[in-house]
Design a protein around this motif. Structure first.
Motif, short mmCIF file in Angstrom:
data_model
loop_
_atom_site.label_atom_id
_atom_site.label_comp_id
_atom_site.label_asym_id
_atom_site.label_seq_id
_atom_site.Cartn_x
_atom_site.Cartn_y
_atom_site.Cartn_z
N ILE A 228 0.83 -1.20 0.00
CA ILE A 228 0.00 0.00 0.00
C ILE A 228 0.87 1.26 0.00
O ILE A 228 2.03 1.23 0.43
N TRP A 229 0.30 2.32 -0.52
CA TRP A 229 0.92 3.64 -0.47
C TRP A 229 -0.09 4.59 0.15
O TRP A 229 -1.24 4.67 -0.31
N LYS A 230 0.33 5.27 1.22
CA LYS A 230 -0.57 6.19 1.91
C LYS A 230 -0.28 7.62 1.49
O LYS A 230 0.88 8.04 1.45
N ASN A 231 -1.31 8.34 1.17
CA ASN A 231 -1.21 9.71 0.67
C ASN A 231 -0.91 10.68 1.83
O ASN A 231 -1.77 10.93 2.67
N PRO A 232 0.30 11.25 1.85
CA PRO A 232 0.65 12.15 2.96
C PRO A 232 -0.08 13.49 2.88
O PRO A 232 -0.11 14.23 3.87
N GLN A 233 -0.68 13.79 1.74
CA GLN A 233 -1.39 15.06 1.56
C GLN A 233 -2.90 14.92 1.75
O GLN A 233 -3.65 15.88 1.53
N TYR A 234 -3.34 13.74 2.13
CA TYR A 234 -4.78 13.51 2.27
C TYR A 234 -5.38 14.39 3.36
O TYR A 234 -4.82 14.54 4.44
N LYS A 235 -6.53 14.98 3.05
CA LYS A 235 -7.26 15.80 4.01
C LYS A 235 -8.63 15.15 4.25
O LYS A 235 -9.46 15.08 3.34
N ALA A 236 -8.83 14.68 5.45
CA ALA A 236 -10.10 14.05 5.80
C ALA A 236 -11.23 15.05 5.76
O ALA A 236 -11.04 16.22 6.16
N PRO A 237 -12.40 14.65 5.25
CA PRO A 237 -13.55 15.55 5.23
C PRO A 237 -13.91 16.00 6.64
O PRO A 237 -13.88 15.19 7.57
N GLN A 238 -14.21 17.27 6.78
CA GLN A 238 -14.60 17.77 8.09
C GLN A 238 -16.01 17.33 8.45
O GLN A 238 -16.90 17.34 7.61
N LYS A 239 -16.15 16.88 9.69
CA LYS A 239 -17.48 16.46 10.15
C LYS A 239 -18.34 17.68 10.39
O LYS A 239 -17.91 18.70 10.94
N ILE A 240 -19.58 17.55 9.95
CA ILE A 240 -20.54 18.66 10.14
C ILE A 240 -21.08 18.62 11.58
O ILE A 240 -21.57 17.59 12.04
N GLN A 241 -20.93 19.74 12.25
CA GLN A 241 -21.42 19.81 13.63
C GLN A 241 -22.95 19.85 13.63
O GLN A 241 -23.59 20.54 12.86
N ALA A 242 -23.52 19.08 14.53
CA ALA A 242 -24.98 19.05 14.65
C ALA A 242 -25.49 20.35 15.24
O ALA A 242 -24.82 20.96 16.06
#
Length: 242
Positions: A228-242
């Motif tokens: 596997i190759w992991k993307n060091p620039q990956y940005k996880a989607p921000q969770k929407i606050q309820a």
């Protein structure tokens, strides 16, 4: 126009050089890519070879349908390597690579209906070796690019094309903000190329032992590596606050 991912120049064993480029597969090149997979991948790839897909016309026909249909699937990303001519025209298609944007959940290869014994056996074995979903889940990765095949025309091998294909997969991760890509690599040359570009081995499969369990013979033996190759620039989607 198709996106060009990379351009490079390689030197053959006779000292002559060739200009090449990796670009997205266009509809006009579908047949070129299909023929590369059918003529060489089906004949030479370790699992296809072990079960004898190339010896059964029905199995080959099924492989052709699977490849052709996948090219129309938006979840798949196909790129080709072609000669990069000075007049900017696209030269001969000399290689092809395919990945699928996959989410954790469904079993790998679920829903594929096959008639030939060879193709059924091959997908059975691939499913048995594909622990990538489990590994990705353990790494908290829910979506990734999974390998669906790579082939280079025999006359254009040992020119670094496989490594360029692997680099393009990494570029696709960065461009499309996908956290990782993975592949079950059976070729020693491809394994070495991946290691040079920071792919990590997460599982090794002894093919002789694996073949005995499934009643097939891997003529060349060796070890298949899940990498596997992991993307060091990956940005996880921000969770929407309820």
């Amino acid at each position: 126009m198709c996106r060009v991912w990379t351009r490079f120049q390689a030197t053959r064993s006779d000292g002559t050089s060739v200009k090449l480029r990796i670009e997205d597969l266009s509809e006009s090149r579908f047949e070129d890519a299909v023929e590369l997979f059918i003529q060489y991948f089906v004949l030479e790839e370790t699992f296809h070879k072990a079960v004898g897909v190339a010896r059964n016309p029905q199995a080959v026909a099924e492989a052709r349908v699977i490849v052709t249909e996948s090219m129309k699937d938006p979840a798949y990303h196909y790129v080709i390597c072609c000669e990069d001519r000075d007049d900017d025209e696209v030269g001969q298609t000399v290689g092809a690579s395919s990945i699928e944007l996959t989410t954790i959940g469904p079993e790998p290869f679920e829903g594929i209906k096959l008639e030939s014994d060879e193709m059924q056996k091959m997908f059975e074995m691939l499913a048995a070796t594909t622990n990538l979903h489990i590994i990705m889940e353990e790494l908290h990765i829910s979506i990734f690019y999974d390998d669906r095949g790579m082939i280079v025309h025999p006359e254009f091998r040992q020119l670094g094309i496989a490594r360029e294909f692997l680099k393009t997969r990494c570029l696709a991760c960065v461009t499309n903000n996908v956290p990782a890509t993975g592949a079950l690599m059976t070729s020693i040359a491809t394994q070495k190329a991946a290691e040079k570009d920071n792919w990590e081995t997460v599982l090794e499969v002894d093919l002789q032992e694996f073949g005995r369990k499934h009643g097939v013979t891997f003529e060349d033996g060796g070890v298949s590596k899940l990498m596997i190759w992991k993307n060091p620039q990956y940005k996880a989607p921000q969770k929407i606050q309820a």
